[in-house]
Every structure is written in structure tokens, then in C-alpha cells.
Design a protein around this motif. Structure first.
Motif, PDB file in Angstrom:
ATOM      1  N   VAL A 126       0.841  -1.207   0.000  1.00  0.00           N
ATOM      2  CA  VAL A 126       0.000   0.000   0.000  1.00  0.00           C
ATOM      3  C   VAL A 126       0.879   1.262   0.000  1.00  0.00           C
ATOM      4  O   VAL A 126       0.601   2.222  -0.716  1.00  0.00           O
ATOM      5  N   PHE A 127       1.938   1.235   0.806  1.00  0.00           N
ATOM      6  CA  PHE A 127       2.819   2.410   0.886  1.00  0.00           C
ATOM      7  C   PHE A 127       4.090   2.223   0.046  1.00  0.00           C
ATOM      8  O   PHE A 127       5.158   2.701   0.420  1.00  0.00           O
ATOM      9  N   SER A 128       3.931   1.517  -1.066  1.00  0.00           N
ATOM     10  CA  SER A 128       5.106   1.238  -1.910  1.00  0.00           C
ATOM     11  C   SER A 128       5.743   2.532  -2.424  1.00  0.00           C
ATOM     12  O   SER A 128       6.964   2.585  -2.612  1.00  0.00           O
ATOM     13  N   GLY A 129       4.943   3.565  -2.627  1.00  0.00           N
ATOM     14  CA  GLY A 129       5.481   4.834  -3.112  1.00  0.00           C
ATOM     15  C   GLY A 129       6.489   5.405  -2.132  1.00  0.00           C
ATOM     16  O   GLY A 129       7.606   5.791  -2.518  1.00  0.00           O
ATOM     17  N   TYR A 130       6.119   5.380  -0.863  1.00  0.00           N
ATOM     18  CA  TYR A 130       7.008   5.914   0.169  1.00  0.00           C
ATOM     19  C   TYR A 130       8.277   5.062   0.265  1.00  0.00           C
ATOM     20  O   TYR A 130       9.390   5.583   0.370  1.00  0.00           O
ATOM     21  N   ILE A 131       8.090   3.737   0.223  1.00  0.00           N
ATOM     22  CA  ILE A 131       9.243   2.823   0.315  1.00  0.00           C
ATOM     23  C   ILE A 131      10.189   3.063  -0.870  1.00  0.00           C
ATOM     24  O   ILE A 131      11.411   3.138  -0.688  1.00  0.00           O
ATOM     25  N   ILE A 132       9.614   3.218  -2.061  1.00  0.00           N
ATOM     26  CA  ILE A 132      10.455   3.418  -3.251  1.00  0.00           C
ATOM     27  C   ILE A 132      11.257   4.710  -3.143  1.00  0.00           C
ATOM     28  O   ILE A 132      12.446   4.751  -3.486  1.00  0.00           O
ATOM     29  N   SER A 133      10.627   5.755  -2.622  1.00  0.00           N
ATOM     30  CA  SER A 133      11.389   7.014  -2.508  1.00  0.00           C
ATOM     31  C   SER A 133      12.528   6.869  -1.494  1.00  0.00           C
ATOM     32  O   SER A 133      13.605   7.444  -1.682  1.00  0.00           O
ATOM     33  N   LEU A 134      12.313   6.062  -0.453  1.00  0.00           N
ATOM     34  CA  LEU A 134      13.401   5.816   0.504  1.00  0.00           C
ATOM     35  C   LEU A 134      14.515   4.994  -0.151  1.00  0.00           C
ATOM     36  O   LEU A 134      15.708   5.252   0.052  1.00  0.00           O
ATOM     37  N   LEU A 135      14.103   3.982  -0.941  1.00  0.00           N
ATOM     38  CA  LEU A 135      15.098   3.132  -1.609  1.00  0.00           C
ATOM     39  C   LEU A 135      15.912   3.935  -2.628  1.00  0.00           C
ATOM     40  O   LEU A 135      17.095   3.678  -2.840  1.00  0.00           O
ATOM     41  N   LYS A 136      15.250   4.915  -3.235  1.00  0.00           N
ATOM     42  CA  LYS A 136      15.950   5.798  -4.177  1.00  0.00           C
ATOM     43  C   LYS A 136      17.042   6.572  -3.436  1.00  0.00           C
ATOM     44  O   LYS A 136      18.162   6.705  -3.921  1.00  0.00           O
ATOM     45  N   THR A 137      16.705   7.045  -2.245  1.00  0.00           N
ATOM     46  CA  THR A 137      17.693   7.756  -1.424  1.00  0.00           C
ATOM     47  C   THR A 137      18.861   6.833  -1.083  1.00  0.00           C
ATOM     48  O   THR A 137      20.024   7.246  -1.111  1.00  0.00           O
ATOM     49  N   ILE A 138      18.522   5.569  -0.750  1.00  0.00           N
ATOM     50  CA  ILE A 138      19.584   4.609  -0.419  1.00  0.00           C
ATOM     51  C   ILE A 138      20.483   4.381  -1.634  1.00  0.00           C
ATOM     52  O   ILE A 138      21.715   4.376  -1.522  1.00  0.00           O
ATOM     53  N   GLY A 139      19.871   4.236  -2.810  1.00  0.00           N
ATOM     54  CA  GLY A 139      20.651   4.046  -4.035  1.00  0.00           C
ATOM     55  C   GLY A 139      21.541   5.238  -4.309  1.00  0.00           C
ATOM     56  O   GLY A 139      22.713   5.086  -4.676  1.00  0.00           O
ATOM     57  N   GLN A 140      21.000   6.436  -4.073  1.00  0.00           N
ATOM     58  CA  GLN A 140      21.792   7.652  -4.314  1.00  0.00           C
ATOM     59  C   GLN A 140      22.913   7.823  -3.293  1.00  0.00           C
ATOM     60  O   GLN A 140      23.802   8.639  -3.481  1.00  0.00           O
TER      61      GLN A 140
END
Lengths: 683, 215
Positions: A497-511
Motif C-alpha cells: 500500500v505504501f510502496s510509493g514511500y518505500i520506493i522514494s526511501l530506496l531511491k535515497t539509499i541508491g543515491q
């Protein structure tokens, strides 16, 4: 306060919980209850601290670098580097360890008076502690030591139920394969050391230009074999379907959910972070291996009727899916498409955590079922939904999630992996484009087969009628076990349900990785949590799908209740049984369900069938007494890879044995010949 | 002592090992070993006259007692006790043994090994002879089936190393040399005990009969 939580002291506090848990378990091992309470308490507190520590580290985007002055030689100083990627893996490990430990409180009870609970607690805590050390170590030498501690602790957990001889055999296979993998890892580190003169990952990363391209390629191949073996890629996976089912279920959950991911962690760390720049073929190799692992993993899972082996094969499949994301990232990055590479990495990381959650949930549910029925054979289950309704619900959630159905988490990470592959198809040319097309096709096939497999697993286990007496005696699991499973089931939903929030966090981790520093991303998340890939190429919203499903569900219920069934009288009658008594023999079995799919893939699976009929009179053979049908699946890896390898090694060993024939004169003549050769070559 | 005398002594050492390789009787083998040990003592004595080191004299005296007197006495007692008049056979026939001896001596004198034999340029011939002795001693250990011959082979190997070291000016301190001689003495005693045990167990000193021990 936050400074203290994200300091090295906090990290060592985290480790000390597991240290105290391990040693203390041994000290109180004489009392089963105390040993269980002690080891579970410290594992839970430690894991909770780990979740807290890693979340704060990620949210504050903090990186920690510190070393222990353990030696006057810098080479032997234990050093740690906790960047965002490490923090992410600490989070995954802690999260799973937390719920597995809660589950363990109730699960371990069935080992009371059979085995030493203190020993289980010792190795369990040691295992979790070593996982943290593996993903934070910044020195190859100490990384290998921690890697070995992890392997040895998990080996003892695999053979914990040592009364079952097959478990001991599985443990031995695991140990042998682990050491083969470790030898490849050592080779890759030694090659890097030869050219750089340091075991420190940061130094290696800074001086990687000193390593010739050929050596880098050898390092890639040996590291991919070494870490791939731990991750369970095909054909190096043979230990996995044997070892994971052998361990206690909460340990299987950790091994399948987290331990194999340490291989993925090191692949990301080495290939994407340290060894840059990399050639194009590295990424393509990862993609191809990922596609094969995903497809063959799920195919073999379909043929299984051992519930834990089935889940173990699905781990191979999911590692394949993670590799599809990672392979895309490597391919894109080698072509300077860093925004797309970040998309691939985010997909890989998202599936890493999602798989950890739903696979742990499935292993724990399977453990509850095995605990009650005392068998892993699905053919002896059936109708368990009546006796274990909550466990059935949790298993169903796990099945939906692993089958990538919305709104659960598995759907969103597989969707993101598809997007990375579609971008590859759009951006690449010629044969590289074909690799992406085949990878996407393999993923589509895998998704469909995984769904079929879990329809079979859930149906054969929980639906229809009981097929053994044990099922009728089954009871719902203990509260702590349900709490562990329930929490993971909720997480599977929330991460969807909150995949959008998780993805934005994972993007930060990748960066957080230097290769993606200041890099744009092909995946964006709006403030309304809508996930957008490549500026509108594809759009999805976890919350939107969830809301839509809830509305549709209520609408369907409303239509049925109020409109279609409104004025109809409810009548209860027996199921039509074709004039015969309904019995479990009328049900479709797990083997029967998968038979048609096995036939379709008979070229790969090589099924065999054997009929055996016993007659009342062997001479006349008119009246059969009993009929037995044995169905088998050929093992392609054994036939075409391990058996020929085994033959070659056997022949070489026999030859080598001739050298050691017990004659002392011969031994001295070897020395003599070696001396003469050394003199002639050196001088 | 001039070079010619030293060369003569080295040749005696080499010939004693050639003799050990082709002889059939154990008494002859022990006598040959005693003779080569005496040669080594004389070569060391020459070294003492050059250095006038009294510790060196002590080493030479101990070596004389251990290698020239005690070791042969031990071996002769063993031969008498177990009636081992004849040595057990060799792996290779005498003609092939002689061919290999020739090849090994040739290799030791070859251009390829000049970096070794020219450590002291004036002693090149002496070092070549010592190196030949070294190779032949190793070959003696390999070619003989009897445990006693092998022990004598190992002791000959040690003698060859000492001679090579002396000619190459690689002599160590007297204390170390004394330690080595003491080691050899202990080793001879242990080897004698082992020979007794082996003979009692197998009824022969043929080492090829012991290969089943590995299973």
C-alpha cells in the motif's frame, strides 16, 4: 539523542545484545524454558534496536566509518563502514530477526526435552550477529571471518535436528558448497590485494584503476560464483533446497529471507560500488543467470510436494528476480544511463526486502503446519483451514504476495523490475535488446507459474478434506507464533500500500552509493504517492490500487447481498457427490495439480513414471492386490553438471591416490625430483 | 691442506656413496659410512687449522665419536642381533643404477648449476663433488629397499651437506654445529629403536612391505 543512536557505540550495543544472548543461552542451557526465554529475549531486543538504529540512519542519511585498533598492523584492524546500503540490509535483517524471534518463543517449545535449547539459542544469536557484521565490515579479511562465522553458525542450525539423518546429510552438502563458494571469494579478494595492496574496501574502491581489466573480469567471475553460490543461483543452488528445509522453521525463514541476501549485498557492493567502471557483459551475464534462476526455480518448485523444499525453490526464483533488477542496473550503468541504472537498483532492493517479508511469512506458516502434522509432505495435509484458520490466512497472504498480486508488496517490486526490463528493451539494440526481451518473458512466465504453484500449495494444504489423521488432530499455533506471522502479513500489505514511500526511501539509499551521487532517477514518487517511471512511461499507485480493491470488494458484497440474493431463501444441502461417498481420494493432489504443467515442460523437467502392480497370484496375474505409481522428476543439474563434474573429480582423485601409495621410497623420490627440477628451473 | 688433497678427500666421499649404492653386504655399508664420516672429520680438521677456533675442535671431536665410532657400533650391533648380513635389494638393477649415477654426477658438474658451484670460485671442483655426493645420497635413499641402507643414506646426505657448507664457506657457529651433531646422535638412537620395532613387527626391513600401513 539521535547522535548517540547513530553512533558506533549504538552499533556495538546492537551486537552486544546478540553476544549476551548467545553466551547466556549456553549458561542457562540446563533449563529449556530459561534458555528459550533468554535467547529469544535478547534476540528480540537486539533486533528491535537494529530496526530502530537502521531507520534513523536511513532517515538521517548518515554514514558511519570506524575501526577498532585491534593490531599495530593496519592490515589487521577491524574496520566497519555503515553507509545507507549497509543500513538498509541491517534493517532487513533486524526486521526479520524480530518477527522470527517472536515466533521462535512458541515454536522452540516442541524441541523441549529432545534437544539442547541453549545450543540452539547460542547459534541463533551468533547467526544473527554475524549477519550484521557481514553487511557492515569494510575489510575483506575480517569480512571473510564474519562470513565464515555466519556459515558455521547456520550449518549448526541446519543440523540441529540431528535425529533425522537427512538433515545431517543436508548440512554436510551445505558446508561443502559453502567452502567452495568461500574459496572463490578468497580468490577474488586476493587478486584485488595483489594489485592494490590493501584489504580495505574503501582503499580498493579508490585504487581500482590499478587493477588490469583482465584481472577485474576474473574477480567478477569468481566473486559472482562465490556470492552467487550463497545467494542460490542456478546451477550452484543444490545446497539450498536441502539445507533450508532441514533447519528449524524460524531459522529457515532467516536463511531464506536474509542470509542468501548477503550474497546479493556483496554483489551490489562489489560490482556496482567498488569495481567501477565495469564492462557491459557483466550486467548481461547477471541478467541471463537471473532469468534462468527465476524460471527454473519456479518450475522445480511446482514439482515439489515437500512444503519447505517448495518454498526453498521459490527462494531461488526470487533471487533470480532480484538479479534481473541488479543486472539491469549494471547494464545501464556501464552504458552511462545512470537514471535507469538507479531504477534497476531500486527494483532489486525493493524485491530484496519484499521477498524477505513474504518468504519469512511463508516459512513460518509452513513451520506451524509441520509442527502440528509432523510431516513436510503436502499430500498428507488437506483441510487445515478448519483446524488452523489464522495460519491459513497468513499463508494465503504470503501466497498472494509471492505470486505478485496487488495490493501486496510482491506485486510492486516485480512491477518495478518489469519497468527496468522494458526500459532496457526500449533503449538497447540488437542482441542486448534480445536479452532484455527474454528476461522480461522469463519474468512473465515465472509470475504465472508462481501463481499456479501457490494455488497448488494453498489448495493442497488448507482446502478440501484431511488426507491424514494428523491433520484432524491439528490445533491453531501458539500466540507468539501467530503474532510473528501476523506482523509479517500486515507488513506484506503495508509495503504494498505504501510502496510509493518505500520506493522514494530506496531511491535515497541508491543515491547514497557514489556511482549514483547527484544522479537523476527514472523513477519518481509524487506527493500523492503515485509512482512514475520515465516521465509517464508507466504510472501506478499502491494506495490507489488498495482503495480500488476495497471499494470493488464492498461493491461486490453489496451487490450480492442486497441485489442478487436479496429475496432468495437460503437453503443448506449436501454437495453433489456423483452418487459416491466423498473421501480424500476424490481430491486432486499436489502432484496431480502440477502434472499438466510438468508435461508441458517435460523437455526440461524430464519426468519419469514407474508402475508397480502386486498380484494375488504372481503366475496367473489376473487379480491385482495393489498398484503403485511412482512419479519422478529428472534433475537436470545433477545429470548435466554435477554428475560429469563428480566423475572427473573421482577419476582425478583415483589418479592422485596412486601418487600416495604408501611407499616411503616413492615419497622421497618426489622430493628428489622436486629438488632437481627446482634447481634446474631457478638456476 | 692444499686443494688437491681436499679434492682427493671429496672423491673418497663420493666413491663411498657410489659404493653404498652398489654393495650387497650391510657390514660393507657400515664400513663405507664410517670411512666417509672420517673423511668429513678430516675436512673439518683442515678448517680448524685455518681458523684455530677451539670450539671447532670440540665439534670435530664430538663428530668423530658420534659418526665414526658410535653410529657404526650401533649399526653393527643391529646387524648381528637380527642377522642382517645382506642388504635387501634395490629398485633398479646395477647397470641402470650406474647410468643414473653418471647422469647425476654430470648434472652436478654441468653449466646449469654453476651459480651453486661457483659460490667460492676457487672451490668449484670441490663444490661440484660435494653436490654430486648430495644427489647420490638422495638417490641412495630412494633406490634402496632396506631401512638400514636408507638410514645410512640419510646420514650420507647429512655428511654431504656438511662438506658442501665447508667448501662454500657457509659454516655456522660451533654451538649450532654441536647441536646438529647431538641431533644426529639422538636420531641414530631413535632410528635404531625403530628398526628393531619394524623388524619385530614385519620380520623384514624391506620398507616396501610397510605400504599397507596407510590403510
Amino acid at each position: 539523542m539521535l547522535e548517540i543512536i547513530t553512533s558506533s557505540i549504538s552499533f556495538f550495543t546492537l551486537l552486544s545484545f546478540f553476544g549476551v544472548g548467545a553466551v547466556g543461552s549456553l549458561l542457562v542451557h540446563k533449563n529449556n524454558k530459561n534458555a528459550n526465554a533468554w535467547s529469544s529475549f535478547f534476540a528480540i531486543v537486539g533486533s528491535f534496536w537494529g530496526v530502530f538504529f537502521s531507520i534513523i540512519m536511513i532517515l538521517r542519511k548518515k554514514s558511519l566509518l570506524f575501526d577498532l585498533k585491534t593490531s599495530i598492523f593496519s592490515l589487521f584492524n577491524i574496520s566497519f563502514h555503515i553507509d545507507l546500503l549497509s543500513s538498509f540490509f541491517i534493517f532487513v535483517i533486524s526486521l526479520l530477526a524480530l518477527f522470527c524471534s517472536i515466533y521462535g518463543i512458541g515454536y522452540i517449545r516442541h524441541y523441549y526435552k529432545k534437544y539442547d535449547i541453549g545450543v540452539l539459542g547460542f547459534f541463533y544469536n551468533l547467526f544473527i550477529g554475524s549477519l550484521f557484521l557481514v553487511v557492515t565490515s569494510s575489510n575483506a579479511l575480517f569480512f571473510l571471518i564474519f562470513w565464515e562465522i555466519m556459515s558455521i553458525a547456520s550449518y549448526f542450525l541446519v543440523v540441529y535436528d540431528s535425529n533425522d539423518e537427512s538433515n545431517v546429510k543436508a548440512g554436510l552438502l551445505y558446508l561443502v558448497m559453502t567452502y567452495i563458494g568461500t574459496s572463490f571469494i578468497i580468490l577474488s579478494f586476493l587478486l584485488l590485494y595483489k594489485y592494490i595492496g590493501s584489504f580495505d574496501f574503501l582503499v580498493i574502491k579508490d585504487s581500482i584503476a590499478l587493477v588490469p581489466a583482465v584481472i577485474k573480469n576474473i574477480v567478477f567471475i569468481s566473486a559472482f560464483i562465490g556470492f552467487g553460490l550463497k545467494a542460490g543461483i542456478i546451477p550452484l543452488h543444490i545446497w539450498l533446497p536441502a539445507a533450508h528445509p532441514a533447519a528449524p522453521s524460524h531459522v529457515s525463514a532467516l536463511m531464506s529471507g536474509v542470509m542468501i541476501k548477503t550474497g546479493i549485498y556483496m554483489m551490489i557492493r562489489l560490482f556496482l560500488d567498488i569495481l567501477q567502471p565495469i564492462p557491459l557483459w557483466w550486467g548481461l551475464v547477471v541478467l541471463v543467470v537471473g532469468s534462468i534462476s527465476a524460471l527454473l526455480g519456479v518450475l522445480y518448485a511446482l514439482t515439489e510436494h515437500d512444503i519447505k523444499r517448495l518454498l526453498a525453490y521459490h527462494s531461488i526464483e526470487n533471487i533470480g528476480i532480484i538479479l534481473l533488477g541488479l543486472g539491469s542496473a549494471l547494464t545501464f550503468y556501464s552504458l552511462n544511463l545512470s537514471a535507469l541504472a538507479l531504477l534497476g537498483l531500486v527494483a532489486a532492493l525493493f524485491h530484496t526486502i519484499n521477498h524477505a517479508i513474504f518468504k519469512a511469512l511463508l516459512f513460518l506458516s509452513a513451520g506451524s503446519v509441520i509442527n502440528e502434522t509432523h510431516t513436510r509432505n503436502m499430500e498428507e495435509y488437506g483441510g487445515l483451514i478448519k483446524y488452523m484458520p489464522q495460519t491459513a490466512l497468513f499463508f494465503l497472504v504470503g501466497s498472494i504476495a509471492i505470486s505478485a498480486l496487488p495490493p501486496f508488496n510482491g506485486f510492486f517490486s516485480e512491477w518495478l523490475t518489469y519497468q527496468a526490463l522494458f526500459q532496457g528493451i526500449a533503449q538497447m539494440h540488437f542482441w542486448t535488446q534480445w536479452i532484455f526481451i527474454l528476461a522480461a518473458g522469463s519474468l512473465a512466465f515465472t509470475g504465472g507459474l508462481a501463481l499456479a504453484c501457490f494455488v497448488k500449495a494453498f489448495g493442497a494444504t488448507f482446502l478440501a478434506r484431511p488426507r491424514s489423521k494428523e491433520v484432524t488432530h491439528a490445533k491453531e499455533s501458539a500466540l507468539s507464533m501467530r503474532l510473528g506471522m501476523g506482523s509479517l502479513a500486515v507488513l506484506a500489505l503495508l509495503f504494498g500500500v505504501f510502496s510509493g514511500y518505500i520506493i522514494s526511501l530506496l531511491k535515497t539509499i541508491g543515491q547514497g552509493l557514489s556511482v549514483f551521487k547527484d544522479s537523476a532517477s527514472a523513477v519518481d514518487v509524487s506527493s500523492a504517492q503515485i509512482i512514475n517511471v520515465s516521465n509517464g512511461f508507466s504510472v501506478i499507485s499502491g494506495f490507489g490500487i488498495f482503495t480500488l480493491l476495497v471499494v470493488i470488494t464492498f461493491l461486490v458484497i453489496f451487490i450480492f447481498k442486497k441485489i442478487i440474493n436479496n429475496k432468495q431463501k437460503e437453503c443448506i444441502s449436501n454437495t453433489w457427490d456423483c452418487g459416491t461417498d466423498l473421501s480424500p481420494r476424490a481430491e486432486i493432489t499436489a502432484t496431480g495439480f502440477s502434472r499438466s504443467i510438468v508435461q508441458i515442460f517435460s523437455g526440461l523437467l524430464k519426468p519419469t513414471i514407474q508402475h508397480h502392480i502386486e498380484y494375488y497370484d504372481d503366475e496367473n496375474r489376473y487379480l491385482p492386490k495393489s498398484r503403485t505409481v511412482t512419479l519422478n522428476i529428472g534433475n537436470m543439474y545433477h545429470t548435466y553438471f554435477y554428475q560429469p563434474l563428480h566423475l572427473v573429480i573421482n577419476k582425478l582423485s583415483t589418479r592422485a591416490r596412486d601418487i600416495q601409495n604408501g611407499n616411503i621410497d616413492l615419497y622421497i623420490s618426489y622430493i628428489f625430483i622436486a629438488l632437481m627440477l627446482a634447481l634446474l628451473v631457478i638456476l | 691442506m692444499n686443494l688437491l688433497t681436499l679434492q682427493f678427500l671429496s672423491q673418497i666421499l663420493l666413491l663411498s656413496i657410489v659404493f653404498l649404492l652398489i654393495m650387497k653386504k650391510n657390514f660393507s655399508a657400515v664400513s663405507a659410512y664410517s670411512l666417509q664420516s672420517l673423511v668429513v672429520v678430516i675436512i673439518l680438521l683442515n678448517s680448524f687449522f685455518e681458523t684455530k677456533d677451539m670450539w671447532m675442535l670440540l665439534v670435530i671431536l664430538v663428530m668423530l665419536i658420534v659418526k665414526v665410532i658410535l653410529a657404526p657400533v650401533f649399526f653393527i650391533r643391529l646387524i648381528r642381533k637380527y642377522a642382517l648380513a645382506f642388504s635387501v635389494s634395490t629398485y633398479l638393477s646395477t647397470p641402470i643404477t650406474l647410468i643414473i649415477i653418471t647422469i647425476l654426477v654430470f648434472i652436478a658438474h654441468s653449466q646449469k648449476l654453476i651459480p651453486l658451484t661457483r659460490i667460492v670460485p676457487d672451490h668449484q671442483v670441490l663444490l661440484s663433488l660435494a653436490l654430486s655426493s648430495l644427489f647420490l645420497s638422495l638417490f641412495l635413499i630412494v633406490n634402496r629397499k632396506g631401512a638400514l641402507s636408507q638410514i645410512i643414506g640419510i646420514l650420507s646426505f647429512e655428511n654431504s651437506i656438511v662438506v658442501f657448507a665447508v667448501f662454500a664457506n657457509l659454516e655456522q657457529s660451533a654451538a649450532l654445529q654441536l647441536g646438529i651433531v647431538f641431533d644426529i646422535f639422538i636420531w641414530i638412537m631413535i632410528a635404531s629403536v625403530f628398526i628393531s620395532m619394524l623388524y619385530k613387527h614385519f620380520g623384514t626391513l624391506n620398507v616396501s612391505s610397510m605400504k599397507n600401513l596407510k590403510d
